[in-house]
Each structure stands twice: as C-alpha cells, then as structure tokens.
Design a protein around this motif. Structure first.
Motif, short mmCIF file in Angstrom:
data_model
loop_
_atom_site.label_atom_id
_atom_site.label_comp_id
_atom_site.label_asym_id
_atom_site.label_seq_id
_atom_site.Cartn_x
_atom_site.Cartn_y
_atom_site.Cartn_z
N VAL A 105 -3.28 5.01 -1.79
CA VAL A 105 -4.09 5.88 -1.27
C VAL A 105 -3.56 7.45 -1.71
CG1 VAL A 105 -4.47 6.91 0.92
CG2 VAL A 105 -4.46 4.54 0.67
N THR A 122 -10.45 1.34 4.33
CA THR A 122 -11.35 0.37 3.37
C THR A 122 -10.52 -0.55 2.67
OG1 THR A 122 -12.93 2.16 2.87
CG2 THR A 122 -12.79 0.32 1.30
N LEU A 123 -9.27 -0.51 2.25
CA LEU A 123 -8.22 -1.31 1.58
C LEU A 123 -7.64 -2.14 2.76
CD1 LEU A 123 -6.44 1.09 -0.79
CD2 LEU A 123 -8.19 -0.57 -1.67
N LEU A 130 0.90 -1.10 0.00
CA LEU A 130 0.05 0.04 0.17
C LEU A 130 0.88 1.00 -0.11
CD1 LEU A 130 -3.07 0.51 2.12
CD2 LEU A 130 -1.52 2.36 1.77
N ASP A 172 -9.85 -4.91 3.64
CA ASP A 172 -10.29 -5.88 2.50
C ASP A 172 -9.32 -6.97 2.28
OD1 ASP A 172 -11.96 -7.06 0.34
OD2 ASP A 172 -10.82 -5.78 -0.98
N MET A 173 -7.93 -6.48 2.17
CA MET A 173 -6.75 -7.19 1.54
C MET A 173 -5.59 -7.22 2.61
SD MET A 173 -6.71 -5.77 -2.28
CE MET A 173 -7.52 -4.22 -2.05
N GLN A 230 -9.82 5.98 2.56
CA GLN A 230 -9.34 5.01 1.49
C GLN A 230 -8.21 4.11 2.05
OE1 GLN A 230 -7.10 7.63 -1.90
NE2 GLN A 230 -7.51 9.13 -0.42
N VAL A 260 -2.06 -6.36 3.35
CA VAL A 260 -0.89 -5.69 2.95
C VAL A 260 0.33 -6.24 3.75
CG1 VAL A 260 0.17 -3.53 3.14
CG2 VAL A 260 -2.33 -3.74 2.42
N LEU A 290 -1.40 -1.00 -4.09
CA LEU A 290 -2.85 -0.46 -3.51
C LEU A 290 -2.23 1.08 -3.24
CD1 LEU A 290 -3.87 -2.88 -0.63
CD2 LEU A 290 -4.53 -3.08 -3.18
#
Length: 288
Positions: free
Chosen positions: A44, A73-74, A14, A77-78, A70, A80, A42
């Motif tokens: 931001v 939310t990421l 990220l 979900d995933m 931003q 990192v 990812l």
C-alpha cells in the motif's frame, strides 16, 4: 498443476510505505526483504518521494482515501499474516491506517517509525509524531526505532520544552523504551547504530518485563540506506512465518547484518543492503 490450498500459500505480509525510486529503502526495500525471506508481499503506497542514495528531495503524500482503498481491497481478497508500517506521509494516513489495523486485532504489526532520512531530511512533523504516539503505538506489536527516533518519540513535543534532557544529556534509552511501552506497544527493539559504542547494540524491551534480550553486532564501514526498513520487514516476515517475537528478532537481526555486510554503493551516497545476498552466494556472484 493444481492451485495451492490456503495452507500451502506463502505467508502474506502487507506493507504500508512510501515509494523509494532508488530501491534502497521504503516500499522497494520492504518488497525485496519480504520476498527474499519466503513471503508474498502486498504493498500500500502512502507517499511518492524524490530521492537517491544521498537524501530525500521531496515527499508527496497519497490521499488517505486512496490509501484506505488500496488496503481494504487487498485485505478483502487475501489472508494477511502480518503488517509492516514505514513512512506514512501525512497525519490523515496515520488516522486511516489506525482504523484499518483496529479491524484486524489478531495480526502482528511491525512499526518502523521513519522520522528522518539518513542525511537528516525531516520526514515527519510534530502532528504526525503525535499521531504515531496516540493512534499507532497502542496497535503495535513491535516498534523498531533507532536511538534518535526513540528519543524523539518518547519525549514528544509537549515534553521537549521542559528542559529535562538536551543534546548534551539525552534521555536514557532504557527510559525511552519504557515510555514507548507505556504508550501501548507490546515490544520495542531499540537499535544502537547511532550510539557511540564499539559494537552496535540492539535491545529488545517488553511490557512488564523490561529488557528481555540484548544483541551486539560488529560495526561495518560506511552508512546504509534502508537498513531500518530491512530489519523491520525481516521481523514481519518471520512473525508471518510463525516465529515467536524473540526468535523473529534474532533471525531478522542476523539477516539484516548479512545484507549490510554484503552491501554495495551504486551511487554517490550511502550503501544499499543486498537483500538477495543468499542468492548471490549460491550463484557464486559474491565471495563466501
């Protein structure tokens, strides 16, 4: 085709960065570098900019609530594997990003302290520099300043007026590196592009150990837009892939030098690193 298991996913990195519409630096540089090294990036967005290969005309910081939304939310979900941080746009963004990083203490953080453009356009005021020193450096795994950034970060506004060092006698870089380590980051990779040396010398310093490696690279013709972003993102990519700090720093320097050697000048300003030079070599688009 069955979906991949979590163990088969590419490493996910990220990046917090500003958008650079020229594609030379910032968010775009991060995404290209991470992708070229086998990671899934990812993004931001911390600021929007008006810039080209010559310089930066305007920076519009994204509202910090949006930056947090931003990222959260990421992250929900995933999975990192590493963070990369570039231009942040405002002190409010620095505060909220520090809060986010504190919630993920086991992940490596690569911080590229973008304080000015290649032309010298100011991209961070003294309040932001204080925020970097006080809030982000203690959360940073490896800091990647050039010599100008290292001196500015290490001296700080409160010491700048004391007269210890001036432009004629700048602070020794080893001293700056130690100051930055004392502020909390685990490693400092201090790059020597702006120093008056025959070759570019990059020095890696570590807490309690001091200088742990020094690498010299041939100087290339011209100046480059996004070389620092490329180096920091490459380190983040290699850390996400499981390399040690020492191995990641070496591999990232090698990759970055090759992107610069294959760089191109699409506009009227600086050269841009070719982050996909390996693909172009394989396709025959570049001379080996």
């Amino acid at each position: 085709m069955l979906p991949r298991s979590p163990q088969q996913l590419p490493p996910i990195v990220l990046t917090f960065a500003a958008s650079d519409p020229s594609g030379g630096a910032g968010m775009q540089a991060d995404l290209m570098t991470l992708s070229s090294l086998g990671c899934h990036p990812l993004s931001v967005t911390t600021a929007l900019t008006v810039q080209d290969t010559v310089g930066v005309g305007c920076v519009l910081a994204i509202d910090s609530d949006c930056v947090e939304d931003q990222a959260r939310t990421l992250l929900e979900d995933m999975p990192v594997a590493a963070f990369k941080i570039g231009l942040l746009g405002s002190i409010e963004n620095i505060v909220v990003i520090a809060e986010i990083l504190a919630d993920y203490p086991g992940l490596p953080v690569v911080l590229d302290p973008v304080l000015a453009s290649g032309r010298g356009d100011e991209l961070a005021d003294e309040e932001m520099i204080s925020g970097l020193r006080e809030l982000l450096l203690p959360l940073t795994t490896i800091l990647t300043p050039n010599s100008l950034e290292a001196r500015r970060l290490a001296v700080g506004e409160e010491r700048a007026g004391e007269g210890e060092h001036d432009e004629a006698s700048p602070a020794p870089l080893a001293e700056c590196a130690q100051t930055l380590l004392d502020l909390g980051c685990e490693y400092v990779l201090l790059t020597g592009t702006h120093e008056n040396t025959a070759r570019v010398v990059n020095d890696l310093y570590a807490q309690r150990l001091g200088l742990v490696r020094s690498d010299a690279w041939d100087r290339l013709h011209g100046s480059y837009h996004g070389s620092g972003c490329t180096l920091a993102s490459a380190i983040a990519a290699h850390l996400a892939r499981g390399l040690s700090i020492d191995a990641a720093v070496w591999a990232a320097q090698e990759y970055t030098w090759q992107t610069l050697a294959a760089g191109f000048r699409p506009g009227m300003g600086q050269y841009i690193p070719d982050r996909f030079y390996q693909t172009r070599l394989r396709s025959g688009a570049l001379d080996a």
